[in-house]
Design a protein around this motif. Structure first.
Motif, PDB file in Angstrom:
ATOM      1  N   UNK A  25       0.844  -1.201   0.000  1.00 40.44           N
ATOM      2  CA  UNK A  25       0.000   0.000   0.000  1.00 40.44           C
ATOM      3  C   UNK A  25       0.876   1.247   0.000  1.00 40.44           C
ATOM      4  N   UNK A  26       0.282   2.401  -0.362  1.00 38.87           N
ATOM      5  CA  UNK A  26       1.047   3.661  -0.414  1.00 38.87           C
ATOM      6  C   UNK A  26       1.643   4.007   0.946  1.00 38.87           C
ATOM      7  N   UNK A  27       0.843   3.848   2.016  1.00 39.84           N
ATOM      8  CA  UNK A  27       1.357   4.257   3.332  1.00 39.84           C
ATOM      9  C   UNK A  27       2.435   3.279   3.808  1.00 39.84           C
ATOM     10  N   UNK A  28       2.269   1.981   3.467  1.00 38.65           N
ATOM     11  CA  UNK A  28       3.328   1.029   3.809  1.00 38.65           C
ATOM     12  C   UNK A  28       4.567   1.309   2.969  1.00 38.65           C
ATOM     13  N   UNK A  29       4.344   1.704   1.724  1.00 39.42           N
ATOM     14  CA  UNK A  29       5.459   2.056   0.850  1.00 39.42           C
ATOM     15  C   UNK A  29       6.241   3.235   1.404  1.00 39.42           C
ATOM     16  N   UNK A  30       5.522   4.239   1.897  1.00 38.05           N
ATOM     17  CA  UNK A  30       6.187   5.399   2.512  1.00 38.05           C
ATOM     18  C   UNK A  30       7.052   4.940   3.679  1.00 38.05           C
ATOM     19  N   UNK A  31       6.530   3.996   4.435  1.00 35.83           N
ATOM     20  CA  UNK A  31       7.266   3.522   5.605  1.00 35.83           C
ATOM     21  C   UNK A  31       8.493   2.694   5.191  1.00 35.83           C
ATOM     22  N   UNK A  32       8.340   1.898   4.130  1.00 33.99           N
ATOM     23  CA  UNK A  32       9.499   1.141   3.622  1.00 33.99           C
ATOM     24  C   UNK A  32      10.617   2.094   3.225  1.00 33.99           C
ATOM     25  N   UNK A  33      10.248   3.144   2.478  1.00 35.49           N
ATOM     26  CA  UNK A  33      11.267   4.092   2.027  1.00 35.49           C
ATOM     27  C   UNK A  33      11.907   4.758   3.240  1.00 35.49           C
ATOM     28  N   UNK A  34      11.068   5.054   4.241  1.00 33.73           N
ATOM     29  CA  UNK A  34      11.575   5.735   5.442  1.00 33.73           C
ATOM     30  C   UNK A  34      12.518   4.843   6.243  1.00 33.73           C
ATOM     31  N   UNK A  35      12.560   3.557   5.912  1.00 32.69           N
ATOM     32  CA  UNK A  35      13.539   2.685   6.572  1.00 32.69           C
ATOM     33  C   UNK A  35      14.960   3.008   6.120  1.00 32.69           C
ATOM     34  N   UNK A  36      15.089   3.878   5.101  1.00 36.62           N
ATOM     35  CA  UNK A  36      16.415   4.387   4.733  1.00 36.62           C
ATOM     36  C   UNK A  36      16.790   5.610   5.574  1.00 36.62           C
ATOM     37  N   UNK A  37      15.847   6.084   6.392  1.00 39.79           N
ATOM     38  CA  UNK A  37      16.233   7.074   7.407  1.00 39.79           C
ATOM     39  C   UNK A  37      16.723   6.265   8.604  1.00 39.79           C
ATOM     40  N   UNK A  38      17.246   6.931   9.619  1.00 36.49           N
ATOM     41  CA  UNK A  38      17.782   6.196  10.764  1.00 36.49           C
ATOM     42  C   UNK A  38      16.606   5.696  11.615  1.00 36.49           C
ATOM     43  N   UNK A  39      16.305   4.414  11.497  1.00 36.81           N
ATOM     44  CA  UNK A  39      15.074   3.909  12.125  1.00 36.81           C
ATOM     45  C   UNK A  39      15.127   4.000  13.652  1.00 36.81           C
ATOM     46  N   UNK A  40      16.330   4.064  14.216  1.00 37.31           N
ATOM     47  CA  UNK A  40      16.431   4.144  15.680  1.00 37.31           C
ATOM     48  C   UNK A  40      15.944   5.490  16.204  1.00 37.31           C
ATOM     49  N   UNK A  41      16.095   6.519  15.373  1.00 35.97           N
ATOM     50  CA  UNK A  41      15.799   7.868  15.843  1.00 35.97           C
ATOM     51  C   UNK A  41      14.625   8.540  15.127  1.00 35.97           C
ATOM     52  N   UNK A  42      14.380   8.161  13.879  1.00 32.08           N
ATOM     53  CA  UNK A  42      13.462   8.992  13.088  1.00 32.08           C
ATOM     54  C   UNK A  42      12.193   8.310  12.619  1.00 32.08           C
TER      55      UNK A  42
END
Lengths: 416, 222
Positions: A122-139
């Motif tokens: 889904x689009x919102x899950x896709x956004x979250x997948x991409x955001x896994x390239x941000x620092x998942x511990x902090x952001x």
């Protein structure tokens, strides 16, 4: 003196969210190669001596090492291959790798295939997948996805540079409307409408100051480009090849907040830069590319660009990082429509990420192909009309961009 | 095979294994890993196209290692930062080695930071990742905690979204101890005591106009 690097052709599948007609990645890759062969009959798969695959997230592909499927399908068994991954700059980084391979003299003809299949979730899950390239511990878990990080950076940048929501909305309108002349563009194929600044201003809030139409599209798509030596280019496509005369690749922090007071940037550019607002890696990569290509004044020396407009705001920020304007002139630069088709340096005539789409691993390759088409005189053949052709284009810039500006590459392409 | 036996006999210890005693499990009930499973498919009317549904879930162990003090600090209601003993730069989020190339990756010292911060930049989110949709609208700020050289992202609560301002003073507020999980979401920012927002401006009105539909949209989420 290293060898000259050329591009002799390339193609993308249509970009879409959902059916493109080439749903399998290997089928899409094969169709891109077939289209390239139609444009360049002298090019044969047998000529390739290296394949570089450009793919961002195995989360979307639900398949590790998916490049092995494509490579095998193309019948290239025995040929060396590897994959490059560098976030949103995966395509630019794969092109960089291919150019280095040719420049070194070790390879003559390198194929680059990029793809992403973002519609597998889904689009919102896709956004979250991409955001896994941000620092998942902090952001990641503090409501953070990339549009939100970009919005926080852009909000301050716009105030510091006196750029308004309407100003950046013009960029969204420009790119999405350019895409209406491009049959492979996702905006043309899906939304298929001409936008106004009011449409952008009235679209739903994503993260202030970014609205829905300020954002690029999540996409499915594949792209293929051939990078080669000049000897090979002269042999197979003597009249329609372009040269990569300059290239630069640079990096910045993964977390945008960490680039404040960074000692290395301070050493390069003095205190207060890049703040949390400027793309230091873009400026740095542009300087490398300009030096290599002998670009003295980018506004005069470059005719057009295909740049990484993940958001309308980031295209504006990129103008500045490329040295097209400064704090005092950037707002006027945008309002004077210098980057529209009737301006002196059209940006994203192919539609960009906002209009063509952003299947991450394919994106930088798509930008390269669009720039190639402009310089090789192929726009009348590839677009619906000549309204998105940059007349007599001699020199173009390709920009590929990752993270919150974490990795950025720039390439100077010239007509042969 | 000989090599393996030799290694076993030596039983060489390269590092002491931590002994984990303070264990918490707050996984929602009914969630179990089933590995890769096909859970359905669909075929087009003309039987030329097929979609298959693959389900995959996985429990990950994030080994915080040398960064653990920061996350254990969150459980204790503390913001732990690090400081370079050579150049004095201080960071939240932490760095276990100095970023200054002249310091040659100097090991940094842990310092407890004050629970105060200043907004560096901000945004008001009306859309987010799947796990955050129901919390919208979210004010996300990048703020400097104490004398940190870098800004950390987190949510700002207890304020109308249109009232967030650059440079506003913040306090760090932790969740009640029993609700903390040792993650960044254990705390959020709130306006510092005594701070009041400036009067409405055209920009604040604009943000209000953009945000109001978000409240209605969130109500429709299941």
């Amino acid at each position: 003196m290293s060898r000259k690097v050329c591009i002799i052709g390339g193609a993308t599948t249509p970009f879409d969210y959902g059916p493109t007609g080439f749903e399998s990645i290997e089928g899409g890759a094969a169709e891109c190669v077939r289209e390239t062969q139609q444009d360049v009959p002298g090019f044969s798969l047998r000529d390739l001596d290296l394949m570089i695959y450009s793919h961002f997230s195995v989360h979307f592909g639900h398949q590790l090492a998916p490049e092995w499927i494509i490579h095998d399908h193309l019948g290239l068994v025995g040929l060396p291959h590897y994959r490059v991954e560098n976030g949103g700059n995966t395509g630019g980084s794969a092109l960089y790798a291919a150019a280095l391979a040719v420049m070194s003299g070790h390879h003559d003809c390198v194929g680059v295939i990029g793809w992403e299949t973002m519609d597998s979730v889904s689009q919102s899950q896709g956004s979250e997948f991409i955001a896994m390239a941000s620092d998942i511990r902090y952001e990641l878990m503090v409501g953070g996805i990339y549009p939100i990080y970009y919005a926080a950076m852009a909000n301050k940048w716009m105030k510091d540079n006196h750029v308004t929501e309407e100003d950046v909305a013009r960029i969204a309108v420009k790119n999405k409307n350019n895409a209406m002349d491009n049959p492979k563009a996702q905006w043309y194929r899906n939304d298929h409408t001409y936008l106004t600044v009011d449409d952008v201003m009235n679209s739903r809030l994503i993260s202030y100051p970014i609205k829905k139409y300020d954002c690029c599209l999540m996409s499915r798509g594949v792209a293929f480009v051939v990078v080669c030596s000049e000897e090979y280019a002269k042999k197979v496509n003597p009249d329609h090849y372009v040269t990569i005369d300059g290239m630069g690749l640079s990096s910045c922090t993964i977390r945008a907040g960490d680039r404040l007071n960074n000692p290395t940037w301070k050493e390069h550019y003095g205190p207060g830069y890049p703040e949390m607002t400027e793309f230091g890696a873009c400026r740095n990569a542009a300087e490398q590319a300009y030096t290599m290509a002998g670009i003295k004044d980018p506004l005069k020396d470059i005719d057009f660009g295909e740049i990484h407009d993940a958001f309308s705001t980031s295209e504006a920020q990129i103008y500045k990082a490329l040295g097209l304007a400064d704090t005092d002139t950037i707002a006027k630069f945008i309002r004077d429509e210098r980057t529209s088709m009737h301006g002196d340096i059209p940006m994203n005539p192919g539609g960009g990420l906002l209009g063509y789409g952003h299947p991450v691993g394919a994106t930088g390759i798509m930008s390269t192909i669009e720039a190639y088409y402009q310089l090789a005189g192929l726009i009348p053949k590839k677009h619906l009309s000549t309204t998105t052709e940059v007349p007599d284009a001699e020199c173009g810039i390709v920009n590929s961009h990752a993270g919150t500006g974490t990795s950025i590459s720039n390439f100077i392409l010239r007509r042969h | 095979m000989t090599v393996t036996l030799t290694m076993n006999k030596k039983n060489k210890k390269f590092a002491d294994a931590p002994v984990f005693t303070d264990k918490k499990d707050y996984r929602p009930t009914g969630v179990t890993e089933v590995g890769l499973t096909f859970v359905g498919h669909e075929i087009s009317e003309d039987r030329t196209a097929m979609n298959q549904f693959l389900h995959y879930d996985q429990l990950y162990t994030i080994r915080h290692g040398w960064n653990s003090k920061f996350f254990i600090g969150l459980l204790e209601g503390k913001i732990m930062g690090t400081r370079c003993p050579k150049c004095g730069d201080t960071w939240v989020p932490v760095r276990t080695h100095c970023w200054n190339l002249n310091c040659n990756l100097e090991h940094t010292d842990w310092v407890e930071m004050p629970l105060t911060a200043t907004v560096h930049t901000w945004t008001v989110a009306g859309w987010s990742g799947r796990s955050s949709l129901k919390r919208l609208p979210i004010i996300l700020v990048y703020a400097l905690v104490g004398d940190s050289k870098v800004a950390i992202a987190n949510e700002l609560h207890n304020l109308a979204p249109w009232d967030v301002e650059f440079g506003m003073p913040l306090q760090i507020v932790f969740k009640p101890q029993e609700e903390r999980v040792g993650a960044i979401t254990d705390f959020h920012f709130e306006p510092a005591d005594g701070w009041t927002p400036s009067p409405m401006t055209p920009e604040k009105e604009r943000i209000k106009q953009l945000v109001e539909p978000v409240y209605d949209w969130v109500k429709t989420l299941k």
